[in-house]
Design a protein around this motif. Structure first.
Motif, PDB file in Angstrom:
ATOM      1  N   GLN A  37       0.824  -1.200   0.000  1.00 42.66           N
ATOM      2  CA  GLN A  37       0.000   0.000   0.000  1.00 42.66           C
ATOM      3  C   GLN A  37       0.859   1.251   0.000  1.00 42.66           C
ATOM      4  N   ALA A  38       1.948   1.232   0.724  1.00 43.39           N
ATOM      5  CA  ALA A  38       2.848   2.380   0.730  1.00 43.39           C
ATOM      6  C   ALA A  38       3.473   2.562  -0.652  1.00 43.39           C
ATOM      7  N   ASP A  39       3.750   1.448  -1.342  1.00 45.75           N
ATOM      8  CA  ASP A  39       4.298   1.543  -2.688  1.00 45.75           C
ATOM      9  C   ASP A  39       3.323   2.251  -3.622  1.00 45.75           C
ATOM     10  N   HIS A  40       2.019   1.930  -3.525  1.00 46.01           N
ATOM     11  CA  HIS A  40       1.035   2.587  -4.374  1.00 46.01           C
ATOM     12  C   HIS A  40       0.932   4.075  -4.037  1.00 46.01           C
ATOM     13  N   TYR A  41       1.071   4.411  -2.782  1.00 44.10           N
ATOM     14  CA  TYR A  41       1.045   5.813  -2.379  1.00 44.10           C
ATOM     15  C   TYR A  41       2.178   6.569  -3.058  1.00 44.10           C
ATOM     16  N   LEU A  42       3.378   6.001  -2.997  1.00 45.46           N
ATOM     17  CA  LEU A  42       4.528   6.641  -3.613  1.00 45.46           C
ATOM     18  C   LEU A  42       4.398   6.665  -5.136  1.00 45.46           C
ATOM     19  N   ASP A  43       3.875   5.563  -5.715  1.00 48.09           N
ATOM     20  CA  ASP A  43       3.671   5.508  -7.162  1.00 48.09           C
ATOM     21  C   ASP A  43       2.729   6.612  -7.619  1.00 48.09           C
ATOM     22  N   PHE A  44       1.632   6.793  -6.893  1.00 48.20           N
ATOM     23  CA  PHE A  44       0.660   7.797  -7.300  1.00 48.20           C
ATOM     24  C   PHE A  44       1.258   9.200  -7.239  1.00 48.20           C
ATOM     25  N   HIS A  45       1.971   9.507  -6.179  1.00 50.47           N
ATOM     26  CA  HIS A  45       2.543  10.843  -6.054  1.00 50.47           C
ATOM     27  C   HIS A  45       3.676  11.068  -7.057  1.00 50.47           C
ATOM     28  N   GLN A  46       4.419  10.034  -7.368  1.00 52.31           N
ATOM     29  CA  GLN A  46       5.429  10.154  -8.411  1.00 52.31           C
ATOM     30  C   GLN A  46       4.746  10.397  -9.763  1.00 52.31           C
ATOM     31  N   PHE A  47       3.627   9.710 -10.014  1.00 50.50           N
ATOM     32  CA  PHE A  47       2.859   9.918 -11.237  1.00 50.50           C
ATOM     33  C   PHE A  47       2.375  11.362 -11.342  1.00 50.50           C
ATOM     34  N   LEU A  48       1.865  11.929 -10.234  1.00 49.55           N
ATOM     35  CA  LEU A  48       1.399  13.321 -10.255  1.00 49.55           C
ATOM     36  C   LEU A  48       2.535  14.287 -10.601  1.00 49.55           C
ATOM     37  N   VAL A  49       3.691  14.083 -10.004  1.00 48.81           N
ATOM     38  CA  VAL A  49       4.830  14.968 -10.270  1.00 48.81           C
ATOM     39  C   VAL A  49       5.267  14.832 -11.726  1.00 48.81           C
TER      40      VAL A  49
ATOM     41  N   ASP B 162      -5.605  -1.801  -8.274  1.00 48.21           N
ATOM     42  CA  ASP B 162      -6.172  -3.152  -8.247  1.00 48.21           C
ATOM     43  C   ASP B 162      -6.452  -3.645  -6.835  1.00 48.21           C
ATOM     44  N   ASN B 163      -5.678  -3.179  -5.861  1.00 46.79           N
ATOM     45  CA  ASN B 163      -5.875  -3.636  -4.478  1.00 46.79           C
ATOM     46  C   ASN B 163      -6.966  -2.848  -3.745  1.00 46.79           C
ATOM     47  N   GLY B 164      -7.659  -1.923  -4.444  1.00 48.30           N
ATOM     48  CA  GLY B 164      -8.759  -1.177  -3.844  1.00 48.30           C
ATOM     49  C   GLY B 164      -8.376   0.187  -3.303  1.00 48.30           C
ATOM     50  N   GLN B 165      -7.098   0.520  -3.281  1.00 48.73           N
ATOM     51  CA  GLN B 165      -6.682   1.836  -2.807  1.00 48.73           C
ATOM     52  C   GLN B 165      -7.127   2.903  -3.794  1.00 48.73           C
ATOM     53  N   LYS B 166      -7.597   4.035  -3.257  1.00 47.26           N
ATOM     54  CA  LYS B 166      -8.042   5.151  -4.086  1.00 47.26           C
ATOM     55  C   LYS B 166      -7.270   6.395  -3.693  1.00 47.26           C
ATOM     56  N   PHE B 167      -6.819   7.132  -4.701  1.00 46.46           N
ATOM     57  CA  PHE B 167      -6.072   8.360  -4.473  1.00 46.46           C
ATOM     58  C   PHE B 167      -6.642   9.458  -5.357  1.00 46.46           C
ATOM     59  N   THR B 168      -6.586  10.667  -4.855  1.00 43.90           N
ATOM     60  CA  THR B 168      -6.975  11.830  -5.646  1.00 43.90           C
ATOM     61  C   THR B 168      -5.842  12.838  -5.607  1.00 43.90           C
ATOM     62  N   GLY B 169      -5.742  13.602  -6.672  1.00 40.18           N
ATOM     63  CA  GLY B 169      -4.710  14.612  -6.740  1.00 40.18           C
ATOM     64  C   GLY B 169      -5.151  15.774  -7.599  1.00 40.18           C
ATOM     65  N   PHE B 170      -4.484  16.882  -7.436  1.00 38.31           N
ATOM     66  CA  PHE B 170      -4.799  18.085  -8.181  1.00 38.31           C
ATOM     67  C   PHE B 170      -3.510  18.665  -8.737  1.00 38.31           C
ATOM     68  N   ILE B 171      -3.518  18.966 -10.034  1.00 36.51           N
ATOM     69  CA  ILE B 171      -2.355  19.564 -10.683  1.00 36.51           C
ATOM     70  C   ILE B 171      -2.765  20.943 -11.175  1.00 36.51           C
ATOM     71  N   PRO B 172      -2.177  22.004 -10.653  1.00 37.59           N
ATOM     72  CA  PRO B 172      -2.523  23.344 -11.142  1.00 37.59           C
ATOM     73  C   PRO B 172      -1.978  23.540 -12.555  1.00 37.59           C
ATOM     74  N   LEU B 173      -2.818  24.107 -13.423  1.00 37.08           N
ATOM     75  CA  LEU B 173      -2.420  24.342 -14.810  1.00 37.08           C
ATOM     76  C   LEU B 173      -2.565  25.810 -15.145  1.00 37.08           C
ATOM     77  N   LYS B 174      -1.598  26.357 -15.841  1.00 34.58           N
ATOM     78  CA  LYS B 174      -1.678  27.731 -16.319  1.00 34.58           C
ATOM     79  C   LYS B 174      -1.742  27.711 -17.837  1.00 34.58           C
ATOM     80  N   LEU B 175      -2.405  26.692 -18.362  1.00 32.23           N
ATOM     81  CA  LEU B 175      -2.537  26.505 -19.795  1.00 32.23           C
ATOM     82  C   LEU B 175      -3.982  26.723 -20.196  1.00 32.23           C
ATOM     83  N   SER B 176      -4.235  26.687 -21.489  1.00 28.46           N
ATOM     84  CA  SER B 176      -5.622  26.719 -21.937  1.00 28.46           C
ATOM     85  C   SER B 176      -6.155  25.304 -21.863  1.00 28.46           C
ATOM     86  N   VAL B 177      -7.064  25.069 -20.952  1.00 31.91           N
ATOM     87  CA  VAL B 177      -7.617  23.736 -20.735  1.00 31.91           C
ATOM     88  C   VAL B 177      -8.986  23.679 -21.374  1.00 31.91           C
ATOM     89  N   GLN B 178      -9.196  22.680 -22.222  1.00 38.74           N
ATOM     90  CA  GLN B 178     -10.495  22.467 -22.830  1.00 38.74           C
ATOM     91  C   GLN B 178     -11.219  21.403 -22.027  1.00 38.74           C
TER      92      GLN B 178
END
Length: 149
Positions: A42-54, A124-140
């Motif tokens: 579970q800790a691995d998925h936590y780190l994976d998700f935050h690495q994915f966000l970065v 797959d193991n049921g863990q859920k994570f949410t994240g927010f990435i600030p964007l200064k682009l034109s988002v459609q």
């Protein structure tokens, strides 16, 4: 003459209790190791998700236009360079080509939310994570918050 009845002696009973306690102790040790392994995964998925966000945030900074759909992101630059972030066999990958960014993904959703990108991922193991990435682009905006279940 009295007939002798067979019964366990005190020593035999203590020996059986000793063996039962050894079995229970071994079972407790196995369960402890199992719990530690589950926590590590579970800790691995936590780190994976935050690495994915970065990683995703750094990728999006290089591009000019982001089109957000609920199950994919389409990113374009002024030099006609385009990439897609989408699902492929329980993975979030970057296309063109095959660049896995996040593994063991059961479900995910992207949507634009007040000048940024909201990311929701379930592993797959049921863990859920949410994240927010600030964007200064034109988002459609194509997807919406109502699509998240």
């Amino acid at each position: 003459m009295k007939a002798q009845t067979k019964a366990f002696t005190l020593i035999e009973s203590l020996f059986v209790l000793f063996i039962a306690s050894l079995i229970l102790y071994s079972l407790q040790s196995v369960l402890l190791v199992y719990r530690q392994e589950v926590n590590r995964v579970q800790a691995d998925h936590y780190l994976d998700f935050h690495q994915f966000l970065v990683l995703l945030e750094n990728e999006l900074k290089r591009y000019d236009q982001v089109q957000v759909e609920s199950k994919q992101i389409i990113v374009k630059s002024n030099e006609a360079e385009t990439f897609y972030l989408q699902a492929y066999q329980n993975q979030l990958i970057k296309r063109p080509g095959y660049h896995p960014l996040l593994l063991e993904v059961a479900d995910f959703t992207f949507f634009e939310f007040s000048s940024g990108l909201y990311v929701w991922v379930e592993f797959d193991n049921g863990q859920k994570f949410t994240g927010f990435i600030p964007l200064k682009l034109s988002v459609q905006k194509v997807g919406s918050a109502d699509e998240i279940s």
